[in-house]
Write a protein that holds these residues in place. Structure first.
Motif, PDB file in Angstrom:
ATOM      1  N   LYS A 110      13.326  -5.641  34.160  1.00 44.09           N
ATOM      2  CA  LYS A 110      14.375  -6.746  33.851  1.00 44.09           C
ATOM      3  C   LYS A 110      14.250  -8.212  34.391  1.00 44.09           C
ATOM      4  O   LYS A 110      14.521  -9.271  33.969  1.00 44.09           O
ATOM      5  CB  LYS A 110      15.459  -6.250  33.851  1.00 44.09           C
ATOM      6  N   THR A 111      13.878  -8.370  35.402  1.00 43.34           N
ATOM      7  CA  THR A 111      13.737  -9.663  36.317  1.00 43.34           C
ATOM      8  C   THR A 111      12.109  -9.962  36.113  1.00 43.34           C
ATOM      9  O   THR A 111      12.098 -11.187  35.443  1.00 43.34           O
ATOM     10  CB  THR A 111      13.917  -9.414  37.059  1.00 43.34           C
ATOM     11  N   SER A 112      11.568  -9.159  36.963  1.00 37.15           N
ATOM     12  CA  SER A 112      10.280  -9.967  37.213  1.00 37.15           C
ATOM     13  C   SER A 112       9.290 -10.570  36.241  1.00 37.15           C
ATOM     14  O   SER A 112       8.994 -11.685  36.509  1.00 37.15           O
ATOM     15  CB  SER A 112       9.635  -9.166  37.981  1.00 37.15           C
ATOM     16  N   LEU A 113       8.744  -9.300  34.909  1.00 38.96           N
ATOM     17  CA  LEU A 113       8.278  -9.388  34.176  1.00 38.96           C
ATOM     18  C   LEU A 113       9.032 -11.214  33.195  1.00 38.96           C
ATOM     19  O   LEU A 113       8.270 -11.905  33.013  1.00 38.96           O
ATOM     20  CB  LEU A 113       8.427  -8.352  33.540  1.00 38.96           C
ATOM     21  N   ASN A 114       9.954 -10.914  33.037  1.00 41.27           N
ATOM     22  CA  ASN A 114      10.422 -11.629  31.651  1.00 41.27           C
ATOM     23  C   ASN A 114      11.252 -12.722  32.633  1.00 41.27           C
ATOM     24  O   ASN A 114      10.559 -13.978  32.295  1.00 41.27           O
ATOM     25  CB  ASN A 114      11.939 -11.509  31.514  1.00 41.27           C
ATOM     26  N   ILE A 115      11.096 -13.284  34.377  1.00 41.31           N
ATOM     27  CA  ILE A 115      11.198 -14.705  34.736  1.00 41.31           C
ATOM     28  C   ILE A 115       9.640 -15.352  34.760  1.00 41.31           C
ATOM     29  O   ILE A 115       9.614 -16.186  34.596  1.00 41.31           O
ATOM     30  CB  ILE A 115      11.375 -14.066  35.705  1.00 41.31           C
ATOM     31  N   ASN A 116       8.247 -14.444  34.651  1.00 43.56           N
ATOM     32  CA  ASN A 116       6.989 -14.448  34.610  1.00 43.56           C
ATOM     33  C   ASN A 116       6.120 -14.880  33.609  1.00 43.56           C
ATOM     34  O   ASN A 116       5.469 -15.045  33.276  1.00 43.56           O
ATOM     35  CB  ASN A 116       6.601 -13.961  35.079  1.00 43.56           C
ATOM     36  N   LEU A 117       7.546 -14.600  32.340  1.00 47.71           N
ATOM     37  CA  LEU A 117       6.187 -14.334  30.757  1.00 47.71           C
ATOM     38  C   LEU A 117       5.380 -16.013  30.540  1.00 47.71           C
ATOM     39  O   LEU A 117       4.769 -15.608  30.002  1.00 47.71           O
ATOM     40  CB  LEU A 117       7.556 -14.428  30.251  1.00 47.71           C
ATOM     41  N   ALA A 118       6.411 -17.141  31.146  1.00 51.22           N
ATOM     42  CA  ALA A 118       5.088 -18.073  30.362  1.00 51.22           C
ATOM     43  C   ALA A 118       4.653 -18.315  31.641  1.00 51.22           C
ATOM     44  O   ALA A 118       3.208 -18.562  31.074  1.00 51.22           O
ATOM     45  CB  ALA A 118       6.212 -18.723  30.668  1.00 51.22           C
ATOM     46  N   SER A 119       4.602 -18.393  32.514  1.00 51.94           N
ATOM     47  CA  SER A 119       3.532 -18.241  33.985  1.00 51.94           C
ATOM     48  C   SER A 119       2.686 -17.119  33.494  1.00 51.94           C
ATOM     49  O   SER A 119       0.866 -17.005  33.257  1.00 51.94           O
ATOM     50  CB  SER A 119       4.050 -17.965  35.530  1.00 51.94           C
ATOM     51  N   LYS A 120       2.280 -16.066  32.642  1.00 53.17           N
ATOM     52  CA  LYS A 120       1.417 -14.636  32.592  1.00 53.17           C
ATOM     53  C   LYS A 120       0.821 -15.440  31.373  1.00 53.17           C
ATOM     54  O   LYS A 120      -0.246 -14.959  30.976  1.00 53.17           O
ATOM     55  CB  LYS A 120       2.208 -14.004  32.427  1.00 53.17           C
ATOM     56  N   LEU A 121       1.222 -16.434  30.285  1.00 51.35           N
ATOM     57  CA  LEU A 121       1.052 -16.009  28.938  1.00 51.35           C
ATOM     58  C   LEU A 121      -0.872 -16.483  28.822  1.00 51.35           C
ATOM     59  O   LEU A 121      -1.445 -16.277  27.818  1.00 51.35           O
ATOM     60  CB  LEU A 121       2.249 -17.519  27.989  1.00 51.35           C
ATOM     61  N   PRO A 122      -1.017 -17.498  29.961  1.00 49.28           N
ATOM     62  CA  PRO A 122      -2.231 -17.826  29.858  1.00 49.28           C
ATOM     63  C   PRO A 122      -3.296 -17.011  30.548  1.00 49.28           C
ATOM     64  O   PRO A 122      -4.507 -16.889  29.345  1.00 49.28           O
ATOM     65  CB  PRO A 122      -2.266 -19.014  31.019  1.00 49.28           C
ATOM     66  N   GLU A 123      -2.257 -15.921  30.961  1.00 53.09           N
ATOM     67  CA  GLU A 123      -3.944 -15.157  31.090  1.00 53.09           C
ATOM     68  C   GLU A 123      -3.722 -13.907  29.824  1.00 53.09           C
ATOM     69  O   GLU A 123      -4.987 -13.237  29.541  1.00 53.09           O
ATOM     70  CB  GLU A 123      -3.162 -14.263  32.280  1.00 53.09           C
ATOM     71  N   MET A 124      -2.464 -13.957  29.241  1.00 53.54           N
ATOM     72  CA  MET A 124      -2.888 -12.637  28.072  1.00 53.54           C
ATOM     73  C   MET A 124      -3.354 -14.028  26.664  1.00 53.54           C
ATOM     74  O   MET A 124      -4.459 -12.659  26.308  1.00 53.54           O
ATOM     75  CB  MET A 124      -1.279 -13.019  27.121  1.00 53.54           C
ATOM     76  N   LEU A 125      -3.196 -14.434  27.302  1.00 53.20           N
ATOM     77  CA  LEU A 125      -4.049 -15.576  26.084  1.00 53.20           C
ATOM     78  C   LEU A 125      -5.821 -15.493  25.897  1.00 53.20           C
ATOM     79  O   LEU A 125      -6.655 -15.616  24.937  1.00 53.20           O
ATOM     80  CB  LEU A 125      -3.686 -17.060  25.739  1.00 53.20           C
ATOM     81  N   ASP A 126      -5.971 -15.833  27.432  1.00 49.27           N
ATOM     82  CA  ASP A 126      -7.475 -15.997  27.979  1.00 49.27           C
ATOM     83  C   ASP A 126      -7.719 -13.967  27.449  1.00 49.27           C
ATOM     84  O   ASP A 126      -8.908 -13.968  26.917  1.00 49.27           O
ATOM     85  CB  ASP A 126      -7.750 -15.707  29.268  1.00 49.27           C
ATOM     86  N   GLU A 127      -7.077 -13.235  27.161  1.00 49.07           N
ATOM     87  CA  GLU A 127      -7.176 -11.658  27.230  1.00 49.07           C
ATOM     88  C   GLU A 127      -7.766 -11.083  25.809  1.00 49.07           C
ATOM     89  O   GLU A 127      -8.625 -10.852  25.147  1.00 49.07           O
ATOM     90  CB  GLU A 127      -6.769 -10.773  28.162  1.00 49.07           C
ATOM     91  N   ILE A 128      -6.749 -12.290  25.303  1.00 52.23           N
ATOM     92  CA  ILE A 128      -6.698 -11.878  23.408  1.00 52.23           C
ATOM     93  C   ILE A 128      -8.169 -12.254  22.776  1.00 52.23           C
ATOM     94  O   ILE A 128      -8.829 -11.821  21.832  1.00 52.23           O
ATOM     95  CB  ILE A 128      -5.393 -12.406  22.849  1.00 52.23           C
TER      96      ILE A 128
END
Ligand code: HEM
Length: 501
Positions: A110-128
């Motif tokens: 609810k808190t940490s994942l949602n707060i960090n979505l924008a900052s984790k996006l580059p890693e998700m895109l790299d993995e994709i």
């Protein structure tokens, strides 16, 4: 004679009359075609609560907006989601006591994942990008090649999600991926098996099940070194060395008091299993459905591709942002429409009353009788959606009143008016769109799921052409009683042809 039926006798129910064992006959008939039976009940009693006998349970079902709203907002202590899930999945036996008793993964999501979505996006895109390079490009060429859709989607979702949960090394670890990819399906099947056994036998069967599959044992083995290292870093003031991921957000969650200053390795491993359980199963099934919907309706490919191309740089995934993905409103609508028509089954958001409980319309439900929402009857109701049974990939763009033409400014229509359109976006919920639940237990992972699904889909349509071997035919879902799963089918892939680039 069924005690559950007698307790709910004042509610309408379509069975085989009041004779002894009639409820068992009705229960079997409903199992044969749960969705159709439930729709028939809903059409007859839609504005009232009604009972639905199924597999020895008396479900008290509802469909109207008012009932759905009330159902979603009643306190956990009164109508319990956790108790209902435990009863249906028998997870106390299949995974263990600790799986059900701890819930600190929920605040972490609810808190940490949602707060960090924008900052984790580059890693998700790299993995994709890596996953498409390694798992798809190596298998296909310029000609159409059949790929096993469930296999491809399961692997992509597990890999990309776990990049955010446990980081680069483990998300590519063969043993870790094998564990998390098969976990949910095994637990669901095991739960059905346990529910069919006599109660006294379940503890023994559970111990045997846990010994054979050893999900927790394997997760402890895979994570223990990493957890110990991170906890040492914390103890020696080097916490900045720890990666910012789900495992770390779980470690950060408060413990039970001075007697337990930090979570044990066993507890954290169990929470990580739980995170994977809630995150992977739902998102993977959704992605498979989306892929079938796209491959069976090739007319959407150029529409979605044009939009993605105008808002996202196809050759540089690292430049994509949460905002640019949010502007892909047609992509958003396409995934939402697929979710509307392809849920995991017609009985949704089950709750178990902890004591006798009276709803505002006077209906009394009894402890032991499950209460749930007839979701497909709502999602496929002509009152809620025009041509409700037909797939319209741009339905929610149209419903939001947004012109289906290309946005002609940099701002884009959604950003211009985000509040008004929220309900019609993928992560928006309402009494007529309940795929992510609603009210107290509304899915806290839906923003992550939406970002992941849209990034994966945008990546796919910018790299590949897809179609079904049997052109235009969507493979039918596999139905088993109340459970609906996507077909096991192949989709034809080929690298995007240069003329389209
Ligand atoms: C397309 C993907 C997903 C769908 C369709 C979905 C659907 C749902 C639904 C319907 C509920 C409410 C259940 C109820 O009220 O009985 C729920 C709850 C939940 N979901 Fe999701 N979910 C998805 C993805 C995720 C992801 C990716 C995560 C985690 C990262 C997640 C974490 C959770 C959690 C922790 C809850 C329980 C919340 C609570 O008890 O308060 N979900 N989900």
């Amino acid at each position: 004679w069924d005690r559950g039926k007698r307790k709910q006798a004042e509610l309408p129910s379509r069975g085989f009359g009041p004779t002894v064992f009639s409820s068992y006959l009705a229960s079997l008939a409903n199992f044969r075609d749960t969705k159709r039976s439930l729709h028939a009940f809903s059409n007859q009693y839609g504005d009232r609560r009604f009972t639905f006998p199924l597999l020895g349970e008396w479900f008290v079902m509802c469909k109207s907006r008012e009932h759905a709203r009330e159902h979603s907002n009643i306190a956990e202590e009164v109508l319990s989601m956790e108790a209902a899930v435990e009863k249906l999945l028998q997870s106390r036996y299949t995974v263990g006591e600790q799986f059900c008793s701890e819930t600190y993964h929920i605040p972490a999501i609810k808190t940490s994942l949602n707060i960090n979505l924008a900052s984790k996006l580059p890693e998700m895109l790299d993995e994709i990008a890596r996953a498409y390079d390694e798992d798809v490009d190596t298998c296909i060429g310029d000609d159409w090649t059949p790929l096993w859709a469930p296999g491809v989607c399961t692997s992509l979702i597990a890999r990309v999600s776990n990049r955010v949960f446990v980081g680069e090394k483990l998300c590519r670890n063969r043993h870790y991926r094998k564990l998390v990819e098969g976990f949910s399906d095994t637990i669901i099947r095991g739960g059905v098996l346990h529910a069919c056994m006599p109660r006294f036998f379940r503890p023994f069967a559970g111990r045997l099940f846990r010994f054979i599959f050893g999900h927790h044992r394997r997760m402890v083995r895979l994570l223990s070194a990493e957890i110990v290292e991170r906890q040492n870093n914390r103890a020696t003031g080097k916490v900045q060395r720890n990666p910012n991921d789900m495992l770390e957000w779980l470690i950060e969650q408060p413990c039970d008091g001075p007697a337990h200053p930090e979570h044990t390795v066993e507890s954290l491993a169990m929470r990580m299993l739980n995170v994977n359980f809630v995150a992977l199963h739902t998102t993977t099934k959704t992605f498979i459905h989306v892929l079938y919907d796209l491959a069976a309706r090739p007319e959407y490919l150029p529409i979605l591709r044009d939009e993605a191309q105008s808002l996202l740089d196809p050759s540089n995934l690292a430049s994509w942002t949460k905002e640019s993905l949010a502007r892909c409103i047609k992509l958003d609508s396409f995934v939402k429409e697929s979710l509307r028509l392809n849920g995991p089954g017609p009985i949704w958001m089950p709750r178990l009353p902890t004591a006798e409980f009276r709803f505002s319309d006077g209906t009394v439900v009894w402890p032991g009788n499950l209460v749930a929402i007839a979701i497909t009857a709502i999602h496929e109701d002509e009152v809620n959606y025009a041509h409700a049974k037909e797939f319209d990939g741009l339905r929610f763009v149209k419903m939001a009143g947004i012109c289906a033409q290309e946005p002609d400014s940099d701002v884009g229509p959604l950003q211009a008016d985000p509040e008004l359109k929220w309900e019609h976006r993928l992560t928006g919920t309402s009494p007529t769109f309940l795929a992510f639940g609603s009210g107290r237990h509304i899915c806290p992972g839906r923003f992550f799921a939406s970002l992941e699904l849209k990034s994966l889909l945008a990546g796919l349509i910018l790299r590949y052409d897809v179609r079904m071997a049997d052109e235009g035919v969507r493979p039918p879902d596999r139905l088993l009683g109340p459970v609906s799963t996507p077909a096991q089918a192949k989709v034809l892939f080929r690298k995007r042809q240069p003329k389209d680039c």
